[in-house]
Design a protein around this motif. Structure first.
Motif, short mmCIF file in Angstrom:
data_model
loop_
_atom_site.label_atom_id
_atom_site.label_comp_id
_atom_site.label_asym_id
_atom_site.label_seq_id
_atom_site.Cartn_x
_atom_site.Cartn_y
_atom_site.Cartn_z
N ALA A 80 0.83 -1.21 0.00
CA ALA A 80 0.00 0.00 0.00
C ALA A 80 0.86 1.26 0.00
CB ALA A 80 -0.92 -0.01 1.22
N SER A 81 1.97 1.23 0.77
CA SER A 81 2.85 2.39 0.83
C SER A 81 3.54 2.64 -0.52
CB SER A 81 3.93 2.20 1.91
OG SER A 81 3.33 2.09 3.18
N ALA A 83 2.38 1.89 -3.40
CA ALA A 83 1.38 2.36 -4.37
C ALA A 83 1.00 3.82 -4.13
CB ALA A 83 0.14 1.49 -4.28
N THR A 84 1.11 4.31 -2.89
CA THR A 84 0.62 5.67 -2.58
C THR A 84 1.72 6.69 -2.35
OG1 THR A 84 0.47 5.10 -0.22
CG2 THR A 84 -1.51 4.80 -1.58
N GLN A 85 2.98 6.26 -2.11
CA GLN A 85 4.04 7.21 -1.79
C GLN A 85 5.15 7.16 -2.83
OE1 GLN A 85 5.51 6.46 2.13
NE2 GLN A 85 3.54 6.78 3.13
#
Length: 199
Positions: A80-81, A83-85
């Motif tokens: 998730a990190s 993909a978003t950061q």
């Protein structure tokens, strides 16, 4: 007439040779299967007497399972990190550390002996330890297949002692006399090949 007899004789020789080869193969397979039994009945397992138990094996199992769950959570959060950061250093570092710790702990716990059983009639040892996933795994070996710890420079009074086998296909396991309980001293001495009274 002689040609027919020659062909019949040749066919008989080929058939005999093939049957002898088949017979040798069947005999070898039967000898192999009886020398290395893979399954034991519950009646046979009842003949094994517990001689050693590590009380902390349950805690080791819980830790092993928690580490698996923690690694799964860290991998999901890392995904998730990523993909978003834009900054990937921190999540990838945490993921690498978690996977490294999982492999180290998994390797240690899967070699930790929880219970030793001995069958005095057959001189066989039944060893219960954990696998990588924290489940119980058992192997049965002859007492003669275990190398005494003193022969490989191990001190039985250490926190963990390496249990080595003559058969190289069996991985080394770890035994803790310091933290474990010896349930039958005489049979335990037969397994490790040392006099416990000298300790």
């Amino acid at each position: 007439m002689s040609v027919i007899r020659g062909n019949s004789l040749l066919a008989l020789v080929h058939r005999t040779a093939r049957n002898q080869t088949l017979f040798r193969h069947v005999t070898h397979t039967a000898q192999y299967s009886t020398s290395q039994p893979t399954t034991r009945t519950s009646e046979e397992l009842k003949n094994f007497k517990p001689v050693y138990k590590l009380p902390y094996i349950v805690h080791a199992r819980v830790l092993c399972r928690l580490k698996l769950y923690q690694t799964a959570v860290v991998l999901c959060l890392t995904g998730a990190s990523v993909a978003t950061q834009a900054d990937l250093f921190f999540p990838l570092t945490v993921c690498t550390v978690s996977l490294t710790m999982l492999s180290i702990m998994g390797e240690f716990f899967r070699k930790l002996i929880g219970i030793l059983y001995v069958n005095p009639a057959t001189d066989e040892v039944r060893i219960a330890h954990l696998n990588f996933w924290g489940n119980r795994k058992e192997i049965i070996r002859s007492i003669n297949d275990i190398v005494p710890p003193s022969d490989i420079g191990e001190n039985i009074s250490d926190a963990f002692v390496k249990l080595k086998f003559v058969d190289k296909s069996t991985p080394n396991l770890y035994l803790s006399v310091k933290y474990g309980r010896i349930l039958d001293k005489d049979l335990f001495q037969r397994v490790i090949g040392e006099d416990m009274n000298r300790q």
